[in-house]
Design a protein around this motif. Structure first.
Motif, mmCIF file in Angstrom:
data_model
loop_
_atom_site.group_PDB
_atom_site.id
_atom_site.type_symbol
_atom_site.label_atom_id
_atom_site.label_comp_id
_atom_site.label_asym_id
_atom_site.label_seq_id
_atom_site.Cartn_x
_atom_site.Cartn_y
_atom_site.Cartn_z
ATOM 1 N N LEU A 332 -47.581 -21.109 -53.659
ATOM 2 C CA LEU A 332 -47.785 -19.776 -54.065
ATOM 3 C C LEU A 332 -49.288 -19.327 -52.918
ATOM 4 O O LEU A 332 -50.211 -19.534 -52.857
ATOM 5 C CB LEU A 332 -48.498 -19.597 -55.388
ATOM 6 N N ASP A 333 -48.633 -18.316 -52.278
ATOM 7 C CA ASP A 333 -49.700 -17.401 -51.358
ATOM 8 C C ASP A 333 -49.707 -15.985 -51.890
ATOM 9 O O ASP A 333 -49.188 -15.096 -51.079
ATOM 10 C CB ASP A 333 -49.053 -17.647 -49.754
ATOM 11 N N ILE A 334 -50.213 -15.605 -52.861
ATOM 12 C CA ILE A 334 -50.313 -14.270 -53.105
ATOM 13 C C ILE A 334 -51.558 -13.284 -52.778
ATOM 14 O O ILE A 334 -52.667 -14.319 -52.636
ATOM 15 C CB ILE A 334 -50.021 -13.798 -54.720
ATOM 16 N N TYR A 355 -59.820 -13.607 -53.134
ATOM 17 C CA TYR A 355 -59.084 -14.471 -54.329
ATOM 18 C C TYR A 355 -57.817 -14.623 -54.048
ATOM 19 O O TYR A 355 -57.094 -13.569 -54.566
ATOM 20 C CB TYR A 355 -59.586 -13.925 -55.528
ATOM 21 N N ARG A 356 -57.322 -15.439 -53.482
ATOM 22 C CA ARG A 356 -55.781 -15.635 -53.011
ATOM 23 C C ARG A 356 -55.423 -16.807 -52.559
ATOM 24 O O ARG A 356 -56.121 -17.866 -52.239
ATOM 25 C CB ARG A 356 -55.301 -14.455 -51.874
ATOM 26 N N ALA A 357 -54.128 -17.215 -52.666
ATOM 27 C CA ALA A 357 -53.375 -18.320 -51.912
ATOM 28 C C ALA A 357 -54.001 -19.332 -52.801
ATOM 29 O O ALA A 357 -54.188 -19.834 -53.834
ATOM 30 C CB ALA A 357 -53.350 -18.132 -50.373
ATOM 31 N N ILE A 426 -50.614 -28.414 -44.084
ATOM 32 C CA ILE A 426 -51.356 -27.207 -44.462
ATOM 33 C C ILE A 426 -50.987 -26.058 -43.325
ATOM 34 O O ILE A 426 -50.436 -26.230 -42.239
ATOM 35 C CB ILE A 426 -52.788 -27.472 -44.237
ATOM 36 N N MET A 427 -51.069 -24.756 -43.754
ATOM 37 C CA MET A 427 -50.879 -23.707 -42.809
ATOM 38 C C MET A 427 -52.286 -23.736 -41.914
ATOM 39 O O MET A 427 -53.261 -24.029 -42.529
ATOM 40 C CB MET A 427 -50.977 -22.370 -43.525
ATOM 41 N N VAL A 428 -52.116 -23.473 -40.611
ATOM 42 C CA VAL A 428 -53.415 -23.315 -40.182
ATOM 43 C C VAL A 428 -53.494 -22.073 -39.553
ATOM 44 O O VAL A 428 -52.700 -21.449 -38.748
ATOM 45 C CB VAL A 428 -53.364 -24.299 -38.690
ATOM 46 N N GLU A 429 -54.238 -21.234 -40.326
ATOM 47 C CA GLU A 429 -54.124 -19.732 -40.341
ATOM 48 C C GLU A 429 -55.855 -19.217 -40.527
ATOM 49 O O GLU A 429 -55.756 -18.041 -40.620
ATOM 50 C CB GLU A 429 -53.340 -18.944 -41.355
ATOM 51 N N VAL A 430 -56.498 -19.987 -40.696
ATOM 52 C CA VAL A 430 -57.930 -19.726 -40.838
ATOM 53 C C VAL A 430 -58.782 -20.536 -39.504
ATOM 54 O O VAL A 430 -58.481 -21.502 -39.260
ATOM 55 C CB VAL A 430 -58.578 -19.850 -41.872
ATOM 56 N N ASN A 452 -49.756 -14.897 -37.885
ATOM 57 C CA ASN A 452 -50.152 -13.607 -38.610
ATOM 58 C C ASN A 452 -51.490 -13.340 -38.996
ATOM 59 O O ASN A 452 -52.136 -12.382 -38.894
ATOM 60 C CB ASN A 452 -49.102 -13.364 -39.705
ATOM 61 N N ASP A 453 -51.707 -14.492 -39.899
ATOM 62 C CA ASP A 453 -53.262 -14.269 -40.416
ATOM 63 C C ASP A 453 -54.185 -14.930 -39.439
ATOM 64 O O ASP A 453 -55.317 -14.309 -39.316
ATOM 65 C CB ASP A 453 -53.410 -15.252 -41.666
ATOM 66 N N LEU A 454 -54.198 -15.992 -38.644
ATOM 67 C CA LEU A 454 -54.774 -16.437 -37.549
ATOM 68 C C LEU A 454 -55.337 -15.455 -36.617
ATOM 69 O O LEU A 454 -56.577 -15.177 -36.516
ATOM 70 C CB LEU A 454 -54.241 -17.765 -36.803
ATOM 71 N N ASP A 462 -57.483 -6.224 -39.322
ATOM 72 C CA ASP A 462 -56.754 -6.071 -40.578
ATOM 73 C C ASP A 462 -55.267 -6.080 -40.071
ATOM 74 O O ASP A 462 -54.856 -5.102 -39.225
ATOM 75 C CB ASP A 462 -56.907 -4.949 -41.266
ATOM 76 N N ARG A 463 -54.368 -6.911 -40.290
ATOM 77 C CA ARG A 463 -52.868 -6.756 -39.806
ATOM 78 C C ARG A 463 -52.209 -5.795 -40.362
ATOM 79 O O ARG A 463 -51.135 -5.464 -39.936
ATOM 80 C CB ARG A 463 -52.166 -8.166 -39.939
ATOM 81 N N MET A 464 -52.495 -5.059 -41.277
ATOM 82 C CA MET A 464 -52.120 -3.921 -42.097
ATOM 83 C C MET A 464 -52.720 -2.706 -41.776
ATOM 84 O O MET A 464 -52.006 -1.647 -42.100
ATOM 85 C CB MET A 464 -52.513 -4.041 -43.648
HETATM 86 MG MG MG Z 1 -50.421 -16.311 -43.856
#
Ligand code: MG
Ligand code: PEP
Length: 567
Positions: A332-334, A355-357, A426-430, A452-454, A462-464
């Motif tokens: 879960l990645d919310i 506080y996510r994912a 793992i996702m490498v996104e940080v 996308n996050d990396l 901010d991607r948004m």
């Molecule tokens: Mg991501």
């Protein structure tokens, strides 16, 4: 002509349906006539109840019993005497406006329920938040997004569309999206690409400029929107639409062709999925496997969390349908732009940093264990890999692995069958993980680079946020250096490395990524053929030299130009 950010290519010509969104927070105002304010509140309340009655009737008529039951709960809340008394007291004693009083009264109950140990009570907070969105439009005069207003084919024009909004819409009637907010890797843009619906995001004030039934043309590749164009213009765009469709049809010849470079190197070409229809597309378009299954979609637009059994069935279905091909399922990645009302996350000032994912899963053990149990149980049906999102330190990964190990053992003790080897990655996104890729590569079974996050975390963009989307660039040398580090360390340690961010689906970058050593791409099903076509043009050795030269450039603009001009 209005210009925004190109989010999903293609031409759409159709009538506008303008959606205005519910307000999130109400402004506090002082009122002098408290009786009049209380009357205003009751009028809005009655209007909201009437609207709910209509929706309940409609839900029953459409055999949507679950929806009807949820709406009935919402209606009951609107009649709760304690809640109504609290609102009235707030208006009378504090002389505040009704919207503010209602929000405050609901806030009191939301806090009370959220603080409870009982998961059922915690989940009810989502109902209270929904209730606010029914009454507020009648107080503020703003309409909320009605889940049922779309009766015919239309182009949606909205301030924003969240992933849960898009999941609720009758997408067969939607010809395209135009939103005021959002960036090219917002989840709404990702969904639009996946659906192959033309979309333009970040079009300032478009909801004020367009009226319902205006004729619109969206050019999703150019990021432009035309309102009530002349008939000749419509004809020009119809021609362009036909040409694009023909191009797309020609690509379908690649369905069964192997994803192999010109000099014979096989590349893994996997699909990203979330909604069930994306799995159908991944199969239709001939994916070599699933490189990213975003499980959060299973948790959206519902009032309760999916049970272990429900999750098990969903994971089993994907594994079975992929017939032994690898399937990477992400836990879960919310959070960020993905909200799950059933979990009732409190609003945060920086949700993408909040506080996510995995942070939430490690804190809410029940939630995590339920998902892991369902995953391990499903693992007998195919080649499952489990992936953890938003890891930022090795300790987090170790904690997740420890819990996964305990779940595995418990299932074995219960006599359940589970797959003999389920790799954990793992996702490498940080950026911290990319910088420590050598350390992580010794512990994890695989990496998947989440660009996308990396990109947003590396560049602090901010991607948004449409106002700074020009700063969000996959061409940025800092991003490319990090990607190179991750690929190099993975290869040195002999672990698999894939890329599942939107960069992997950008055909302009295929040659560069192969040159950097990437051998596995996970893309939206709709991008599979476009990327395959590019892979087939690449020769590995020159691509390596090309990548080395690209990395010598110092700005995103120089890199973009270098890539576009050096064939
Ligand atoms: Mg991501
Ligand atoms: C990413 O961050 O690159 C990614 C693939 O995950 P998501 O888009 O779901 O955040």
């Amino acid at each position: 002509m209005y210009t925004g950010i190109p989010a999903s290519p293609g031409i759409a010509i159709g009538k506008a349906l303008v959606l205005t969104k519910k307000k999130v927070a109400s402004e506090k105002k002082t009122v002098t006539d408290v009786t009049a304010e209380k009357n205003r509140f009751h009028q809005a309340l009655n209007a909201a109840k009437a609207k709910l009655d209509q929706l309940i009737g409609q839900a029953y008529a459409e055999q949507q019993k679950e929806t009807a039951a949820i709406l009935e709960t919402h209606r009951l809340i609107l009649e709760d005497p304690d809640l109504l008394a609290k609102v009235e007291t707030e208006i009378t004693e504090k002389k505040v406006n009704a919207e503010f009083a209602l929000e405050k009264a609901l806030g009191f109950y939301i806090e009370l329920l959220a603080g409870s140990d009982n998961a059922y009570f915690q989940e009810r907070t989502a109902d209270l938040k929904d209730v606010l969105s029914y009454v507020n439009p009648f107080l503020t005069g703003e309409e909320e997004i009605d889940p049922f207003p779309i009766k015919g084919k239309c182009i949606l024009v909205a301030p924003e569309l969240t992933p849960s909004d898009t999941a609720r819409l009758p997408l067969n009637l939607v010809q395209g999206f135009i939103t005021e907010s959002g960036g090219p890797t917002s989840h709404t843009a990702i969904i639009a690409r996946s659906l192959e619906l033309p979309a333009v995001v970040g079009v300032a004030r478009i909801t004020a400029e367009v009226k319902n039934d205006d004729l619109l043309i969206i050019d999703g590749g150019e990021g432009t929107v035309l309102v009530n164009p002349a008939p000749e213009t419509v004809e020009t765009y119809r021609k362009k639409e036909r040409a694009l469709r023909a191009e797309r049809e020609a690509l379908s010849a690649l369905k069964n062709a192997p994803a192999r470079t010109k000099d014979g190197k096989t590349i893994n070409l996997l699909a990203n999925i979330g909604e069930p229809w994306e799995l159908t597309k991944a199969l239709e378009y001939g994916a070599d496997g699933i490189g990213l299954y975003r499980t959060e979609y299973l948790f959206m637009n519902r009032d309760t969390l999916p049970t272990e059994e429900e999750q098990f069935e969903a994971y089993k279905e994907v594994l079975t349908k992929m017939e032994g091909k690898p399937v990477v399922i992400r836990t879960l990645d919310i959070g960020g732009d993905k909200n799950v009302p059933a979990i009732g996350l409190a609003p945060e000032s920086n949700p993408f940093l909040g506080y996510r994912a995995i942070r939430l899963c490690l804190a809410d053990r029940n939630l995590f264990v339920t998902q892991l149990r369902a995953l391990y149980r499903a693992s007998v049906y195919g080649q499952l890999r489990i992936m953890f999102p938003l890891i930022s330190s090795i300790e987090e990964y170790r904690s997740a692995v420890k819990i996964a190990g305990e779940v595995r053992l418990a299932l074995i003790k219960e006599g359940r069958q589970i797959g003999c080897h389920v790799p954990l990655g793992i996702m490498v996104e940080v950026p911290s993980v990319a910088l420590l890729a050598d350390v992580f590569a010794k512990e994890v079974d695989f990496f998947s680079i989440g660009t996308n996050d990396l990109i947003q975390y590396t560049l602090a963009v901010d991607r948004m946020n449409e106002r700074i989307s020009h700063l969000y660039s996959p061409f940025h040398p800092a991003v490319l250096r990090l990607i190179k580090m991750v690929i190099d360390h993975a290869r040195r340690e002999g672990i698999e490395v894939s890329m599942c961010g939107e960069m992997a689906g950008d055909p302009r970058l295929t040659r560069l990524l192969i040159g950097l050593g990437l051998q596995s791409f996970s893309v939206s099903p709709s991008s599979l053929w476009t990327v395959k076509k590019e892979i087939m043009k690449v020769k590995t050795k020159p691509a390596k030299t090309f990548a080395r030269k690209v990395l010598l450039q110092s700005t995103a603009a120089e890199i973009k130009e270098y890539i576009e001009t050096k064939a």
